[in-house]
Every structure is written in structure tokens, then in C-alpha cells.
Design an enzyme around this catalytic site. Sequence first.
Site, PDB file in Angstrom:
ATOM      1  N   VAL A  77     134.511 -75.740  76.244  1.00 13.76           N
ATOM      2  CA  VAL A  77     134.282 -75.023  77.496  1.00 13.76           C
ATOM      3  C   VAL A  77     132.886 -74.415  77.344  1.00 13.76           C
ATOM      4  CG1 VAL A  77     134.993 -73.094  78.950  1.00 13.76           C
ATOM      5  CG2 VAL A  77     136.729 -74.558  77.914  1.00 13.76           C
ATOM      6  N   SER A  78     131.957 -74.906  78.157  1.00 13.02           N
ATOM      7  CA  SER A  78     130.559 -74.470  78.024  1.00 13.02           C
ATOM      8  C   SER A  78     130.435 -72.963  78.196  1.00 13.02           C
ATOM      9  CB  SER A  78     129.683 -75.155  79.076  1.00 13.02           C
ATOM     10  OG  SER A  78     129.564 -76.525  78.793  1.00 13.02           O
ATOM     11  N   ALA A  79     129.342 -72.426  77.640  1.00 14.15           N
ATOM     12  CA  ALA A  79     129.063 -70.997  77.800  1.00 14.15           C
ATOM     13  C   ALA A  79     128.843 -70.667  79.275  1.00 14.15           C
ATOM     14  CB  ALA A  79     127.811 -70.643  77.003  1.00 14.15           C
TER      15      ALA A  79
END
Length: 409
Positions: A77-79
Amino acid sequence: MSHMTELPDENRATELRNKAVDQLREDGTVVSPRVEAALRQVPRHLAVPEAPLDDAYSTYNAVITQEDEHGNHTSSVSAPQIQAMQLEQADIHPGDHVLEIGTNGPNAAYIAELVGPDGQVTTVDIAPAPAERAERFLAETGYTGVNVVVADAENGVPEHAPYDAIMVTVGAWDIPPAWTDQLRDGGRLVVPLRINGLTRTYGFVRQADHLLATSTHVCGFVAMQGAGSHTQQTMQLPGDKGVTLHFDEGLPADPSLLDGVLDTDRAETWTGVTVANQEPIGTLQMYLAAHVPTYCSMSINPDLATGAIGPTNLGFSMVAIDGPDFGYIVVRRNPEKKNAEFGFHAFGPGGAGFAERLADIVRAWGTAHRDTSGPRIAVYPAGTPDDRITGDRIIGKKHSRISISWPTA
């Protein structure tokens, strides 16, 4: 009783979420009120229940959700920072039809917030696990209208096309024709694209048969799997077991010309071009990679390297090869002036001249291009003839020809 214990957690989640968004507004990542509202609305921590709340809402760090047997990250889950950056690039409006390539839940929910009840969101992943995770999260958070698809996105998702925007959240080496074809004319493609081994997230606008970049940010992403995956080729530098060269756009025509290259004298030259400690050098890297002969990067195992080679950074340095000549960039820091100067080391029969040639490329960037917003990038279909493409450099990929041109300051 259980309800009582849950509440403080939700309150804390809201607090952390708002703090992250405040930070992104302050650092200039979030500029539009619509993106800000979406980020404040979606409870992203529910997508990664295994992660502590502080990690789920860490402004600048991704949460890794899947690794392969070698420990490579295959899903995350990307930043919030990266997601916000891409959402701003995508410029999504109420009623838009949007395709997300590479899924994990929260980003699809952000898009659903942005398109509103009259829009349509499709999110696709090549692997069932991230898709199931996204489906679970979207159901739990009430974003039930999102289409979740398991497929190789090399072919897009034709059944819900055309799209006003396509957002790619995995690192791509190329842009397959389907992505342009399934975009409305004037539609936006946001994609982390690797050119010469350097990944940037580009915001492209479709103009008939080609794409024109209107924004660029330096970033890092989990690499694409499936038909669109692309492995960098590597080779050891002949004569030095400690030096590995990584080629993104193909090996030199005749690597054997480098045999014994490190036995020649090391030429050293300095460019006179300095950058401040915090100054971004993304455009310099791009300029160098596009202008040197065969470009690659280099990593060094200090236990095995001969010592003739002395880059500033053992993990990554930029390298150029021209037949029997080999050169790489070096940096010398000046603590008093809080800046650093670029230079080159070069080996080979023409080492001294090669070092000077490379230095001239950095000097050209320093005088003409350092204060511009960076290169103009356009992507054309693979068969497009040269006379239909404008640009200083054309990089050929499997599906596309990418033109790079440099505005002058």
C-alpha cells in the site's frame, strides 16, 4: 462494552490521518481541495489491519503487504505522499470513469471519492491476493460500486473503457498500446515509468495517437509483473568481480571491448558544477542518462572490488560506456559551502578525453537546463517514423518510442 474500546482507536486513526494530510498540504504535495477531502475521508488503516496505526498513516512510507521468496516486494500500500502526488497528477473530476492498474484498496477508494456517485472506478491487479484485499477493504468501507478485476493489465480493462483517467500504481518499463487506446482523447495517464533505469511518475495527456507529459515527480514503486515486466540486464565489469553493471535499455554491442579496462590509468576531471545539499538532482540524472553513450548504473561489492574503482556511492552510481572507454560520476562534498561538485573518473585508451566529454554534458546541464522544469517527454506508438516525432533523443521500447527534449532556461 466492546464498542467503548473501539472508539479511541478510531479517534486516534482520524487524528493520525488528518496529521498526515496536514503534512502533505504543508510540503506542497496536496494542492487541490478535492484531493485533500478524499484523503481525509478514507480510513486507509482498515486495508492493512496487520500494521500498527502509525505505520498505516506514515506520511512518507509504504506498507509492504507481499514479498516473494527472495524478499522482493511484490505488493504494497503506497505511502500517502505517493498516492496524493499521483491523484493530483490525475486531475480526476466528478463523473469521470477511471481505471487503476495495481490495486490495494485505499487508492481505489480515494478515486471513488473524487468521481462521486456518477463516476465509475475500475481497479485491476494481476494477483488474486491484492484484489481480494482491496475487495474486502472496499466492502468494509462502503465503496461497493468499484469494479475489482483480476487480470494482466497489459491489455487494460476494455469492458469498462474508455477512461477519462488511468492511474498506474506499479512501476512500468513501457506503455502498452491498450493504455493509450482505452483513454479518451484529452484523457490523463499517470504512470511511474522507467526511462534509462530512472523511475519518475509522469502525468501524461492523450493527444490523438501520442501522450505528452505535463508533470513529473521522482518516486519509487514495486515493479510491474506479467507481460509488462522487464528485467534489467546485468553483467560484471570484465576483470573486476566486485563491479556489477545494470542495463535497463540493453547491453553494449560488444562488452569484450572492456576487457582489462581497469588496468589503464584512471583519469579524473571535475566539472565546476555544484549543487546545494538539499537541491534535487532528478533533472541532472535524466539529462546525463539521455546524453551519454551506453548508459547504465553500477553497484559495487567492496570485498571483491580491486580498488582501482572509487565511486562516491557503492550502491548506485551513473555510468557511461563507449566501446573500450568506461566512466562514472563522482561527487566531492564541501561541508563549509554546504554543497557538492560533480566530476568523473574514466578508464580506457581514451579515458582522459572521455572524462572530459562526460564533464561537458554536466556543464551543459548546469548552464542551460538546471533551472528548467526538466525535459519534455512524449510517448509515441512503436512504429511511428522519425519525422513524426519531435525531440532531442528517442528511446525505443517494445511498444513505444519515447522522445525527450530539453527546454533551455
